[in-house]
Scaffold this motif. Structure first.
Motif, PDB file in Angstrom:
ATOM      1  N   VAL A  98      48.324  34.869  45.584  1.00  0.00           N
ATOM      2  CA  VAL A  98      48.332  36.235  45.068  1.00  0.00           C
ATOM      3  C   VAL A  98      46.894  36.731  44.844  1.00  0.00           C
ATOM      4  N   ASN A 100      39.892  27.434  42.490  1.00  0.00           N
ATOM      5  CA  ASN A 100      41.128  26.685  42.265  1.00  0.00           C
ATOM      6  C   ASN A 100      41.947  26.727  43.560  1.00  0.00           C
ATOM      7  N   SER A 149      39.719  37.180  47.272  1.00  0.00           N
ATOM      8  CA  SER A 149      38.745  36.267  47.877  1.00  0.00           C
ATOM      9  C   SER A 149      37.675  35.803  46.888  1.00  0.00           C
ATOM     10  N   ALA A 183      42.554  34.554  51.805  1.00  0.00           N
ATOM     11  CA  ALA A 183      42.293  35.860  51.180  1.00  0.00           C
ATOM     12  C   ALA A 183      41.246  36.592  51.995  1.00  0.00           C
ATOM     13  N   ASP A 236      32.797  36.326  43.613  1.00  0.00           N
ATOM     14  CA  ASP A 236      31.868  35.891  42.545  1.00  0.00           C
ATOM     15  C   ASP A 236      31.698  34.375  42.505  1.00  0.00           C
ATOM     16  N   ILE A 237      32.644  33.615  43.042  1.00  0.00           N
ATOM     17  CA  ILE A 237      32.498  32.144  43.008  1.00  0.00           C
ATOM     18  C   ILE A 237      32.529  31.519  44.415  1.00  0.00           C
TER      19      ILE A 237
HETATM   20  P1  NAD Z   1      40.156  38.283  42.880  1.00  0.00           P
HETATM   21  O1  NAD Z   1      41.555  37.782  42.727  1.00  0.00           O
HETATM   22  O2  NAD Z   1      39.442  37.885  44.108  1.00  0.00           O
HETATM   23  O3  NAD Z   1      39.289  37.788  41.616  1.00  0.00           O
HETATM   24  C1  NAD Z   1      39.576  38.160  40.278  1.00  0.00           C
HETATM   25  C2  NAD Z   1      38.978  37.108  39.337  1.00  0.00           C
HETATM   26  O4  NAD Z   1      39.762  35.913  39.422  1.00  0.00           O
HETATM   27  C3  NAD Z   1      37.553  36.709  39.712  1.00  0.00           C
HETATM   28  O5  NAD Z   1      36.809  36.445  38.539  1.00  0.00           O
HETATM   29  C4  NAD Z   1      37.723  35.422  40.499  1.00  0.00           C
HETATM   30  O6  NAD Z   1      36.616  34.534  40.409  1.00  0.00           O
HETATM   31  C5  NAD Z   1      38.976  34.817  39.840  1.00  0.00           C
HETATM   32  N1  NAD Z   1      39.758  34.036  40.812  1.00  0.00           N
HETATM   33  C6  NAD Z   1      40.585  34.525  41.771  1.00  0.00           C
HETATM   34  N2  NAD Z   1      41.103  33.524  42.486  1.00  0.00           N
HETATM   35  C7  NAD Z   1      40.604  32.379  41.969  1.00  0.00           C
HETATM   36  C8  NAD Z   1      40.781  31.011  42.284  1.00  0.00           C
HETATM   37  N3  NAD Z   1      41.558  30.588  43.293  1.00  0.00           N
HETATM   38  N4  NAD Z   1      40.099  30.101  41.556  1.00  0.00           N
HETATM   39  C9  NAD Z   1      39.322  30.481  40.529  1.00  0.00           C
HETATM   40  N5  NAD Z   1      39.119  31.762  40.171  1.00  0.00           N
HETATM   41  C10 NAD Z   1      39.754  32.707  40.894  1.00  0.00           C
HETATM   42  O7  NAD Z   1      40.222  39.875  42.740  1.00  0.00           O
HETATM   43  P2  NAD Z   1      39.053  40.957  42.878  1.00  0.00           P
HETATM   44  O8  NAD Z   1      37.779  40.416  42.285  1.00  0.00           O
HETATM   45  O9  NAD Z   1      39.635  42.203  42.363  1.00  0.00           O
HETATM   46  O10 NAD Z   1      38.847  41.143  44.448  1.00  0.00           O
HETATM   47  C11 NAD Z   1      37.864  40.458  45.197  1.00  0.00           C
HETATM   48  C12 NAD Z   1      38.076  40.765  46.677  1.00  0.00           C
HETATM   49  O11 NAD Z   1      39.354  40.248  47.081  1.00  0.00           O
HETATM   50  C13 NAD Z   1      38.121  42.269  46.965  1.00  0.00           C
HETATM   51  O12 NAD Z   1      37.443  42.499  48.186  1.00  0.00           O
HETATM   52  C14 NAD Z   1      39.600  42.578  47.092  1.00  0.00           C
HETATM   53  O13 NAD Z   1      39.840  43.678  47.930  1.00  0.00           O
HETATM   54  C15 NAD Z   1      40.116  41.298  47.696  1.00  0.00           C
HETATM   55  N6  NAD Z   1      41.548  41.016  47.446  1.00  0.00           N
HETATM   56  C16 NAD Z   1      42.217  40.425  48.461  1.00  0.00           C
HETATM   57  C17 NAD Z   1      43.545  40.081  48.297  1.00  0.00           C
HETATM   58  C18 NAD Z   1      44.245  39.375  49.427  1.00  0.00           C
HETATM   59  O14 NAD Z   1      43.599  38.851  50.301  1.00  0.00           O
HETATM   60  N7  NAD Z   1      45.557  39.339  49.435  1.00  0.00           N
HETATM   61  C19 NAD Z   1      44.186  40.319  47.080  1.00  0.00           C
HETATM   62  C20 NAD Z   1      43.461  40.896  46.017  1.00  0.00           C
HETATM   63  C21 NAD Z   1      42.117  41.234  46.219  1.00  0.00           C
END
Ligand code: NAD
Length: 363
Positions: A282, A296, A285, A75, A288-289
């Protein structure tokens, strides 16, 4: 005889390196068992590439990807890069990679795992047994059609314009990917459009009906996108494979994914007509964690399974990984994002170790 595959690894940002490490360990063990030799090459993308080189997709990264059999991506993104100008933000790395590898088909499975059924916000009897594959066209349609822009009218008003356009060949190539996938699944394909209003959708429907003649073993149906959205939440089990355009697919694939309720479990694939595909979770990155061993890794591991099935045509190895994921969940192992009462909380590394134990019992 051992088969050799060159895999480019793009760990990216945030939790990327942590979850990628687990997927690589799993692939190494499965490779030994199945006589598959993976040669891994790591390259930079996203924010980490910006920090090291000033751009989100260095030319050498794209070249390494082009030279490989498949690309496994984690990601990209994070708040520290959010204030950069749009053209050098981490997301541009992803768009550049898709364009550079001509990836026109995006595959988004949404499967309810019985162990995690309570994570869905819908009732158990609605989502039980759901297993959908959304095939989204990725490089055409309204996101790319010309003209596009914000223009000034003669009356001095601003006018925003996008153009939804598909050629027959663009429709045919995504249609064939979808029919081929439906054939490997339950032989049911639902094409989603808005043919009651849009001419571009009338052409889409016409070409899907035309292609269906080459796939007499696949049952093709059509739904308007508004009805498809309703049916997805009302009775999702009726769907097997869905094929749709870029805009409708963007929305419906997220809706289908959320039927499962667990973003840390969802893999995806992007394919072109030849050359390597890109396989990635999907989720984003998760800054926050990041760095806390809380992520996961299972969506990343399931993305590696998709890579084996759709990128390298090694379905046997893919099944082994998918079965291992089911088994660690059966054992009650959970990361924080999918934790429920009575289950064992594991960190990212411990979840990886649990997977390896299942794949290769130490006794
Ligand atoms: P996110 O999917 O990174 O996180 C959303 C929530 O889900 C957060 O609370 C996170 O801790 C949790 N989460 C996500 N994946 C997890 C995992 N594998 N295990 C445990 N918890 C998980 O979405 P966001 O916070 O909207 O975006 C964060 C960054 O990621 C932004 O910079 C965004 O642009 C980017 N982003 C990248 C992609 C990609 O690389 N394809 C997709 C979506 C968002």
């Amino acid at each position: 005889m051992t088969k050799q595959y060159r895999i480019t690894l793009l760990p990216g940002d945030g939790i990327g390196p942590e979850i990628m490490a687990v997927a690589v360990q799993v692939l190494q063990v499965i490779g030994k068992q199945m006589e598959l030799a993976f040669e891994f090459q790591e390259a930079l993308i996203g924010g980490s590439a910006i920090d090291a080189t000033g751009v989100p997709l260095p030319p050498e990264t794209l070249e390494t990807c082009r030279q490989s059999d498949a690309v496994l991506l984690a990601a990209i993104g994070g708040t520290q890069w959010d204030s950069l100008p749009a053209e050098i933000r981490p997301e541009q790395g992803l768009l550049g990679l898709r364009a550079g590898l001509s990836l026109f088909a995006n595959l988004r499975p949404a499967k309810i795992l019985p162990q995690l059924i309570d994570a869905s916000t819908l009732k158990r009897e609605v989502v039980e047994g759901v297993d959908i594959m959304v095939v989204r066209e990725l490089t055409g349609g309204v996101y790319f059609g010309q003209p596009k822009g914000i223009f000034h009218t003669e009356a001095g008003e601003r006018r925003g314009v996008n153009t939804m356009v598909y050629t027959e060949s663009e429709i045919d190539r995504i249609g064939r990917v979808a029919f081929d996938i439906a054939r490997k699944r339950n032989r049911k394909l639902c094409s989603v459009d808005k043919a009651n209003v849009l001419e571009v959708s009338q052409l889409w429907r016409d070409r899907m009906n035309h292609l269906a003649k080459d796939y007499p073993d696949v049952a093709l149906s059509h739904l308007y996108v508004d009805n498809a959205a309703m049916q997805l939440v009302r009775a999702p089990r009726q769907f097997d494979t869905i094929v749709t355009s870029n805009l409708f697919g963007d929305i419906l694939s997220d809706a289908a994914a959320m039927l499962t309720g667990s973003i840390g479990m969802l893999p995806s694939a992007s394919l072109g007509s030849s050359g390597p595909g890109v396989f990635e979770p999907v989720h984003g990155s998760a800054p926050d964690i990041a760095g806390q061993d809380k992520a996961n890794p299972l969506a990343q591991v399931l993305s590696a399974a998709m890579m084996l099935r759709y990128g390298l045509n090694e379905p046997g190895a893919a099944v082994r990984i998918e079965q291992a994921v089911m088994k660690v969940l059966d054992q009650g192992n959970r990361t924080g994002d999918i934790l429920s009462e009575g289950m064992t909380l594991l960190g990212c590394r411990a979840m990886g170790a649990a997977l390896l134990d299942v794949i290769q019992p130490s006794s």
